[in-house]
Design a protein around this motif. Structure first.
Motif, PDB file in Angstrom:
ATOM      1  N   GLY A  98      44.611  40.393  47.731  1.00  0.00           N
ATOM      2  CA  GLY A  98      44.295  38.996  47.451  1.00  0.00           C
ATOM      3  C   GLY A  98      44.411  38.661  45.976  1.00  0.00           C
ATOM      4  O   GLY A  98      44.964  37.634  45.588  1.00  0.00           O
ATOM      5  N   TRP A  99      43.910  39.573  45.156  1.00  0.00           N
ATOM      6  CA  TRP A  99      43.933  39.310  43.705  1.00  0.00           C
ATOM      7  C   TRP A  99      45.333  39.342  43.140  1.00  0.00           C
ATOM      8  O   TRP A  99      45.730  38.494  42.341  1.00  0.00           O
ATOM      9  CB  TRP A  99      43.052  40.331  42.971  1.00  0.00           C
ATOM     10  CG  TRP A  99      41.608  40.086  43.247  1.00  0.00           C
ATOM     11  CD1 TRP A  99      40.801  40.791  44.105  1.00  0.00           C
ATOM     12  CD2 TRP A  99      40.800  39.026  42.719  1.00  0.00           C
ATOM     13  NE1 TRP A  99      39.548  40.237  44.123  1.00  0.00           N
ATOM     14  CE2 TRP A  99      39.512  39.165  43.286  1.00  0.00           C
ATOM     15  CE3 TRP A  99      41.043  37.979  41.827  1.00  0.00           C
ATOM     16  CZ2 TRP A  99      38.469  38.294  42.980  1.00  0.00           C
ATOM     17  CZ3 TRP A  99      40.002  37.114  41.523  1.00  0.00           C
ATOM     18  CH2 TRP A  99      38.737  37.275  42.093  1.00  0.00           C
ATOM     19  N   MET A 100      46.107  40.342  43.576  1.00  0.00           N
ATOM     20  CA  MET A 100      47.473  40.418  43.071  1.00  0.00           C
ATOM     21  C   MET A 100      48.260  39.183  43.520  1.00  0.00           C
ATOM     22  O   MET A 100      49.069  38.636  42.773  1.00  0.00           O
ATOM     23  CB  MET A 100      48.171  41.685  43.572  1.00  0.00           C
ATOM     24  CG  MET A 100      49.534  41.885  42.931  1.00  0.00           C
ATOM     25  SD  MET A 100      50.343  43.409  43.430  1.00  0.00           S
ATOM     26  CE  MET A 100      50.701  43.061  45.138  1.00  0.00           C
ATOM     27  N   GLY A 101      47.957  38.726  44.739  1.00  0.00           N
ATOM     28  CA  GLY A 101      48.628  37.530  45.241  1.00  0.00           C
ATOM     29  C   GLY A 101      48.336  36.319  44.380  1.00  0.00           C
ATOM     30  O   GLY A 101      49.244  35.545  44.051  1.00  0.00           O
ATOM     31  N   ALA A 102      47.081  36.153  43.997  1.00  0.00           N
ATOM     32  CA  ALA A 102      46.733  34.996  43.170  1.00  0.00           C
ATOM     33  C   ALA A 102      47.462  35.061  41.830  1.00  0.00           C
ATOM     34  O   ALA A 102      47.978  34.054  41.331  1.00  0.00           O
ATOM     35  CB  ALA A 102      45.226  34.943  42.960  1.00  0.00           C
ATOM     36  N   LEU A 103      47.544  36.275  41.279  1.00  0.00           N
ATOM     37  CA  LEU A 103      48.250  36.435  40.001  1.00  0.00           C
ATOM     38  C   LEU A 103      49.742  36.115  40.166  1.00  0.00           C
ATOM     39  O   LEU A 103      50.328  35.378  39.358  1.00  0.00           O
ATOM     40  CB  LEU A 103      48.062  37.873  39.493  1.00  0.00           C
ATOM     41  CG  LEU A 103      48.641  38.156  38.115  1.00  0.00           C
ATOM     42  CD1 LEU A 103      47.907  37.337  37.049  1.00  0.00           C
ATOM     43  CD2 LEU A 103      48.550  39.654  37.781  1.00  0.00           C
ATOM     44  N   SER A 104      50.349  36.634  41.243  1.00  0.00           N
ATOM     45  CA  SER A 104      51.764  36.302  41.493  1.00  0.00           C
ATOM     46  C   SER A 104      51.926  34.797  41.607  1.00  0.00           C
ATOM     47  O   SER A 104      52.915  34.241  41.146  1.00  0.00           O
ATOM     48  CB  SER A 104      52.289  36.903  42.809  1.00  0.00           C
ATOM     49  OG  SER A 104      51.844  38.194  43.009  1.00  0.00           O
ATOM     50  N   GLY A 105      50.946  34.158  42.238  1.00  0.00           N
ATOM     51  CA  GLY A 105      51.018  32.708  42.417  1.00  0.00           C
ATOM     52  C   GLY A 105      51.112  31.975  41.088  1.00  0.00           C
ATOM     53  O   GLY A 105      51.935  31.071  40.934  1.00  0.00           O
ATOM     54  N   PHE A 106      50.297  32.382  40.124  1.00  0.00           N
ATOM     55  CA  PHE A 106      50.362  31.746  38.797  1.00  0.00           C
ATOM     56  C   PHE A 106      51.756  31.910  38.201  1.00  0.00           C
ATOM     57  O   PHE A 106      52.338  30.971  37.681  1.00  0.00           O
ATOM     58  CB  PHE A 106      49.345  32.381  37.846  1.00  0.00           C
ATOM     59  CG  PHE A 106      47.979  31.779  37.963  1.00  0.00           C
ATOM     60  CD1 PHE A 106      47.702  30.545  37.390  1.00  0.00           C
ATOM     61  CD2 PHE A 106      46.972  32.437  38.650  1.00  0.00           C
ATOM     62  CE1 PHE A 106      46.450  29.980  37.503  1.00  0.00           C
ATOM     63  CE2 PHE A 106      45.723  31.875  38.772  1.00  0.00           C
ATOM     64  CZ  PHE A 106      45.452  30.646  38.195  1.00  0.00           C
ATOM     65  N   PHE A 107      52.259  33.136  38.269  1.00  0.00           N
ATOM     66  CA  PHE A 107      53.560  33.411  37.652  1.00  0.00           C
ATOM     67  C   PHE A 107      54.662  32.589  38.336  1.00  0.00           C
ATOM     68  O   PHE A 107      55.494  31.971  37.677  1.00  0.00           O
ATOM     69  CB  PHE A 107      53.904  34.900  37.743  1.00  0.00           C
ATOM     70  CG  PHE A 107      53.053  35.779  36.860  1.00  0.00           C
ATOM     71  CD1 PHE A 107      52.339  35.246  35.793  1.00  0.00           C
ATOM     72  CD2 PHE A 107      52.970  37.148  37.091  1.00  0.00           C
ATOM     73  CE1 PHE A 107      51.564  36.056  34.979  1.00  0.00           C
ATOM     74  CE2 PHE A 107      52.205  37.970  36.277  1.00  0.00           C
ATOM     75  CZ  PHE A 107      51.493  37.424  35.226  1.00  0.00           C
TER      76      PHE A 107
END
Ligand code: TRP
Length: 496
Positions: A98-107
């Motif tokens: 979930g966390w990595m997904g949110a970070l990918s989302g920002f990028f």
């Protein structure tokens, strides 16, 4: 919380709404802009075949897994993965999905908005009539002039962020559902018109062969990595976007058929976009491997010469912008939903999240002009012009360099020529997200649903009567998808 209860964010109104929203998420710049240009850069047919295989063997199975996770917990991907990790007793590390997904989302949101800004700008460019009768050189020059102007790019990037934020802040149900119902069909119709036009161009068959003739000698390790990454990007997988949309799906709906619709529509749009664009590319002597400008340079030539081109061209770029908007919504939704679950208002969450993504986006704006020379992962290779041999062990590698300085250092002579390639800020973010973070997210999701959730638990959520298809899907998810992703990853490491 009971599984069937609606979550705090609302629920899709009808059976078709999820398909509409998920297709809206999937169909976007990935299909219209990115697929044709990376196909051009990676040599065509064989790349397309690998891409289709990745969709079938990794993308579609992972999509079903993502949707069922979201619908089971009805929360943001971060909280869904946390809850599911506890419930199944899987290693705590799976919470990281979930966390990595949110970070990918920002990028992803950050650079996606910059490219969508190009589409907005092109609405005005075509509508003004400035591109009527334009040839390949003129179209290329117009595109180059746009890139050279960081202030202009920033204005359009800002406008796109603002429009997308305004829809997100209202919540998913209102605005989006009603508009997509009209827009998606219109997009399909306009693509058909363009497809009809492309059939009349002299380069159509050449473009067709470029897309569908499988020349495996053109296939490199890098192109396989890119094909896998793009199959996740185009289906909006690996970062929780589809998981977040699954969370708003009515409980009874059977998932399998729904997913197949989304995957099929997405693939059709990409292939049709490819046929249109390569027909124009080959009819006008454009370079298929010319990179991110491919759609923006080729289509205006078509609109500039066809009857009613100003009208069709304007409407088309409006639709590209809207397709981008409906995709960008799903990129931001996981982070926004998480913030809302933390008790922050939807408006404030949106402002903060879009503000951060907007700021990162400035790096991508500058990648095309002021910062174009500052590149990461720069390889210098040496070509011996006498023997024709290329230095396989790269002459030099720089994690970060100013390529102008390098070009002054490695001066070509009669005997050797130097090849210097690196990644700008934009290239680096694109590579990091599509080719590393999304497949890694997809791998973890496949392993989680395939190996840590019991067959019964999964079957109950998928809610299908088609036993055979369920068995095939679960087998592919457990064995084929993870192994394929891992193999491609391990091979890809050789690139470094
Ligand atoms: N699939 C979209 C496109 O092809 C982009 C997109 C939307 C996306 N949501 C995503 C990409 C989540 C990766 C992850 O344009």
């Amino acid at each position: 919380m009971s599984d069937q209860k609606r979550g705090m964010h609302g629920i899709w109104a009808g059976r078709w709404t999820f398909i509409l929203a998920a297709t809206g998420s999937a169909v976007g710049l990935g299909n219209l802009w990115k697929f044709p240009y990376i196909t051009g850069e990676n040599g065509g047919g064989a790349f397309v075949l690998v891409y289709l295989a990745c969709i079938l063997l990794a993308g579609m199975p992972v999509m079903l897994a993502e949707v069922l996770l979201g619908r089971k917990k009805r929360m943001s991907p971060i909280n869904t993965m946390a809850a599911m990790t506890d419930e199944t007793g899987a290693p705590g590390f799976f919470r990281g999905i979930g966390w990595m997904g949110a970070l990918s989302g920002f990028f992803i949101l950050s650079f996606y908005s910059v490219i969508a800004g190009w589409a907005l700008l092109y609405v005005g460019k075509i509508a003004s009539g400035a591109m009527v009768g334009v040839d390949a050189d003129g179209s290329g020059a117009a595109f180059g002039a746009m890139l050279a102007d960081p202030v202009g790019l920033t204005i359009w990037h800002t406008l796109f962020m603002f429009l997308t934020g305004a829809v997100i802040a209202r919540g998913v149900n209102k605005g989006l559902e009603a508009s997509l119902k009209v827009l998606m069909p219109v997009l399909f119709i306009l693509m058909l018109i363009l497809f009809g036009y492309s059939l009349t161009t002299p380069g159509f068959m050449q473009g067709f062969h470029f897309l569908f003739d499988f020349d495996f000698s053109k296939l490199t390790t890098e192109s396989i990595v890119v094909a896998l990454g793009h199959s996740f990007f185009t289906l909006s997988l690996g970062m929780g976007a589809i998981m977040a949309y699954g969370a708003y799906m009515p409980g009874k709906q059977s998932l399998g058929r729904t997913i197949i619709w989304v995957g099929a529509l997405d693939t059709i749009v990409a292939l049709v976009a490819g046929m249109i664009i390569f027909a124009i590319v080959f009819s006008n002597g454009l370079e298929p491997s010319s990179g991110p400008g491919l759609m923006f340079v080729s289509l205006p030539i078509a609109f500039g010469s066809m009857p009613g081109g100003i009208f069709f061209g304007t409407v088309f770029f409006i639709l590209v912008s809207i397709a981008a908007l409906s995709s960008a919504l799903s990129i931001a939704e996981p982070a926004v939903a998480w913030a809302v679950e933390k008790g922050i208002s939807r408006l404030v969450s949106t402002i903060v999240i879009f503000g951060v993504a907007w700021f990162i986006g400035l790096g991508s704006v500058l990648s095309f002009n002021d910062w174009a020379n500052y590149q990461a992962f720069v390889f210098v290779s040496e070509m011996d012009l006498v023997s024709g041999a290329e230095d396989k062990i790269h002459t030099a590698f720089h994690l970060f360099a100013n390529v102008d300085v390098l070009k002054a250092e490695y001066v070509n002579t009669a005997a050797v020529s130097y090849h210097i390639v690196g990644k700008t800020f934009f290239d680096s973010l694109d590579f990091l997200t599509s080719n590393i973070m999304l497949p890694l997210g997809g791998l973890c999701i496949a392993i989680f649903v395939g190996w840590f959730m019991s067959s019964d638990m999964v079957k109950k959520e998928v809610n299908t009567k088609n036993e055979a298809l369920f068995t095939v899907w679960r087998f592919v998810l457990r064995f084929v998808s993870p192994v394929a992703i891992l193999l491609i990853f391990i091979n890809g490491l050789g690139l470094l």
